[in-house]
Design a protein around this motif. Sequence first.
Motif, PDB file in Angstrom:
ATOM      1  N   SER A  81       0.829  -1.211   0.000  1.00  0.00           N
ATOM      2  CA  SER A  81       0.000   0.000   0.000  1.00  0.00           C
ATOM      3  C   SER A  81       0.861   1.256   0.000  1.00  0.00           C
ATOM      4  N   LEU A  82       1.940   1.220   0.728  1.00  0.00           N
ATOM      5  CA  LEU A  82       2.855   2.361   0.770  1.00  0.00           C
ATOM      6  C   LEU A  82       3.492   2.601  -0.598  1.00  0.00           C
ATOM      7  N   PHE A  83       3.908   1.536  -1.255  1.00  0.00           N
ATOM      8  CA  PHE A  83       4.485   1.665  -2.594  1.00  0.00           C
ATOM      9  C   PHE A  83       3.464   2.208  -3.591  1.00  0.00           C
ATOM     10  N   LEU A  84       2.226   1.717  -3.520  1.00  0.00           N
ATOM     11  CA  LEU A  84       1.198   2.212  -4.433  1.00  0.00           C
ATOM     12  C   LEU A  84       0.874   3.678  -4.167  1.00  0.00           C
ATOM     13  N   GLY A  85       0.827   4.054  -2.902  1.00  0.00           N
ATOM     14  CA  GLY A  85       0.582   5.455  -2.559  1.00  0.00           C
ATOM     15  C   GLY A  85       1.693   6.359  -3.050  1.00  0.00           C
ATOM     16  N   ALA A  86       2.921   5.927  -2.893  1.00  0.00           N
ATOM     17  CA  ALA A  86       4.058   6.713  -3.372  1.00  0.00           C
ATOM     18  C   ALA A  86       4.041   6.823  -4.890  1.00  0.00           C
ATOM     19  N   SER A  87       3.625   5.755  -5.568  1.00  0.00           N
ATOM     20  CA  SER A  87       3.514   5.800  -7.018  1.00  0.00           C
ATOM     21  C   SER A  87       2.448   6.799  -7.455  1.00  0.00           C
ATOM     22  N   CYS A  88       1.328   6.849  -6.742  1.00  0.00           N
ATOM     23  CA  CYS A  88       0.263   7.805  -7.071  1.00  0.00           C
ATOM     24  C   CYS A  88       0.726   9.245  -6.851  1.00  0.00           C
ATOM     25  N   VAL A  89       1.408   9.496  -5.749  1.00  0.00           N
ATOM     26  CA  VAL A  89       1.901  10.848  -5.469  1.00  0.00           C
ATOM     27  C   VAL A  89       2.910  11.275  -6.532  1.00  0.00           C
ATOM     28  N   ALA A  90       3.791  10.368  -6.923  1.00  0.00           N
ATOM     29  CA  ALA A  90       4.777  10.688  -7.958  1.00  0.00           C
ATOM     30  C   ALA A  90       4.095  10.931  -9.309  1.00  0.00           C
TER      31      ALA A  90
ATOM     32  N   ALA B  34      11.848  15.171 -13.777  1.00  0.00           N
ATOM     33  CA  ALA B  34      12.877  14.161 -14.054  1.00  0.00           C
ATOM     34  C   ALA B  34      12.986  13.127 -12.938  1.00  0.00           C
ATOM     35  N   ILE B  35      12.668  13.511 -11.725  1.00  0.00           N
ATOM     36  CA  ILE B  35      12.721  12.570 -10.599  1.00  0.00           C
ATOM     37  C   ILE B  35      11.425  11.776 -10.483  1.00  0.00           C
ATOM     38  N   SER B  36      10.306  12.429 -10.726  1.00  0.00           N
ATOM     39  CA  SER B  36       9.025  11.781 -10.471  1.00  0.00           C
ATOM     40  C   SER B  36       8.644  10.744 -11.522  1.00  0.00           C
ATOM     41  N   VAL B  37       9.028  10.936 -12.778  1.00  0.00           N
ATOM     42  CA  VAL B  37       8.654   9.957 -13.814  1.00  0.00           C
ATOM     43  C   VAL B  37       9.275   8.584 -13.545  1.00  0.00           C
TER      44      VAL B  37
ATOM     45  N   SER C 176      10.294   7.506 -10.730  1.00  0.00           N
ATOM     46  CA  SER C 176       9.781   7.063  -9.431  1.00  0.00           C
ATOM     47  C   SER C 176       8.436   6.365  -9.565  1.00  0.00           C
ATOM     48  N   VAL C 177       7.599   6.854 -10.468  1.00  0.00           N
ATOM     49  CA  VAL C 177       6.299   6.205 -10.700  1.00  0.00           C
ATOM     50  C   VAL C 177       6.517   4.752 -11.093  1.00  0.00           C
ATOM     51  N   VAL C 178       7.384   4.537 -12.036  1.00  0.00           N
ATOM     52  CA  VAL C 178       7.634   3.186 -12.536  1.00  0.00           C
ATOM     53  C   VAL C 178       8.255   2.316 -11.448  1.00  0.00           C
ATOM     54  N   LEU C 179       9.247   2.835 -10.761  1.00  0.00           N
ATOM     55  CA  LEU C 179       9.939   2.036  -9.740  1.00  0.00           C
ATOM     56  C   LEU C 179       9.018   1.682  -8.574  1.00  0.00           C
ATOM     57  N   PHE C 180       8.252   2.643  -8.088  1.00  0.00           N
ATOM     58  CA  PHE C 180       7.340   2.355  -6.984  1.00  0.00           C
ATOM     59  C   PHE C 180       6.243   1.377  -7.398  1.00  0.00           C
ATOM     60  N   PHE C 181       5.729   1.517  -8.615  1.00  0.00           N
ATOM     61  CA  PHE C 181       4.694   0.603  -9.076  1.00  0.00           C
ATOM     62  C   PHE C 181       5.239  -0.821  -9.206  1.00  0.00           C
ATOM     63  N   LEU C 182       6.418  -0.946  -9.793  1.00  0.00           N
ATOM     64  CA  LEU C 182       7.016  -2.283  -9.922  1.00  0.00           C
ATOM     65  C   LEU C 182       7.339  -2.888  -8.559  1.00  0.00           C
ATOM     66  N   ALA C 183       7.758  -2.066  -7.616  1.00  0.00           N
ATOM     67  CA  ALA C 183       8.024  -2.565  -6.261  1.00  0.00           C
ATOM     68  C   ALA C 183       6.729  -3.035  -5.605  1.00  0.00           C
ATOM     69  N   ALA C 184       5.628  -2.332  -5.841  1.00  0.00           N
ATOM     70  CA  ALA C 184       4.341  -2.739  -5.270  1.00  0.00           C
ATOM     71  C   ALA C 184       3.876  -4.057  -5.864  1.00  0.00           C
ATOM     72  N   VAL C 185       4.028  -4.210  -7.161  1.00  0.00           N
ATOM     73  CA  VAL C 185       3.624  -5.463  -7.808  1.00  0.00           C
ATOM     74  C   VAL C 185       4.485  -6.618  -7.314  1.00  0.00           C
ATOM     75  N   ARG C 186       5.773  -6.390  -7.222  1.00  0.00           N
ATOM     76  CA  ARG C 186       6.682  -7.447  -6.747  1.00  0.00           C
ATOM     77  C   ARG C 186       6.349  -7.851  -5.305  1.00  0.00           C
ATOM     78  N   ASP C 187       6.091  -6.859  -4.458  1.00  0.00           N
ATOM     79  CA  ASP C 187       5.759  -7.150  -3.062  1.00  0.00           C
ATOM     80  C   ASP C 187       4.427  -7.886  -2.940  1.00  0.00           C
TER      81      ASP C 187
END
Length: 66
Positions: free
Chosen positions: A8-17, A45-48, A50-61
């Motif tokens: 949930s934390l990873f998905l939330g961070a992905s949404c914010v990014a 440049a940082i947020s784009v 981050s969206v991908v990384l946080f989303f992939l981390a959420a799916v993996r978790d």
Amino acid sequence: MFMSPKTSLFLGASCVAAIASVGSIFELSSGQPELGTLATGIILAISVPSVVLFFLAAVRDARESS
């Protein structure tokens, strides 16, 4: 399906990014960003990635916890 708090934390961070990315694009396209072109470009440049990384981390978790 149960989601762990970490997922949930990873998905939330992905949404914010993602929101920061879209906001930065709109600010840059307006011609006069409130934070300036450089700061808004850095945020974009940082947020784009981050969206991908946080989303992939959420799916993996989520896959590991099921």
